[in-house]
Write a protein that holds these residues in place. Sequence first.
Motif, PDB file in Angstrom:
ATOM      1  N   ALA A   1       0.829  -1.209   0.000  1.00  0.00           N
ATOM      2  CA  ALA A   1       0.000   0.000   0.000  1.00  0.00           C
ATOM      3  C   ALA A   1       0.864   1.260   0.000  1.00  0.00           C
ATOM      4  O   ALA A   1       0.584   2.218  -0.728  1.00  0.00           O
TER       5      ALA A   1
ATOM      6  N   ARG B   1       2.431   1.712  -3.372  1.00  0.00           N
ATOM      7  CA  ARG B   1       1.428   2.190  -4.339  1.00  0.00           C
ATOM      8  C   ARG B   1       1.194   3.697  -4.172  1.00  0.00           C
ATOM      9  O   ARG B   1       1.104   4.432  -5.154  1.00  0.00           O
ATOM     10  N   HIS B   2       1.085   4.151  -2.940  1.00  0.00           N
ATOM     11  CA  HIS B   2       0.901   5.585  -2.694  1.00  0.00           C
ATOM     12  C   HIS B   2       2.068   6.378  -3.267  1.00  0.00           C
ATOM     13  O   HIS B   2       1.885   7.409  -3.901  1.00  0.00           O
TER      14      HIS B   2
END
Length: 57
Positions: A24, A27-28
């Motif tokens: 996550a 991805r950010h």
Amino acid sequence: MTNEEIKTLHQKIAEGGKIAVAQAIARHRKLGEEIAVWQDGKVVILEADRIPFKNDC
């Protein structure tokens, strides 16, 4: 379920959680999205270019 089975299951769940968080965060960073983190007792917003690199998956 034995204590050993519970311990093994706990380890698998913890590892899965770590992988999910790393994915996550990566991805950010890749999408240029900021993240919120807890730092010194306060919520701090990190811009994508300030997100530290760790063990990305």
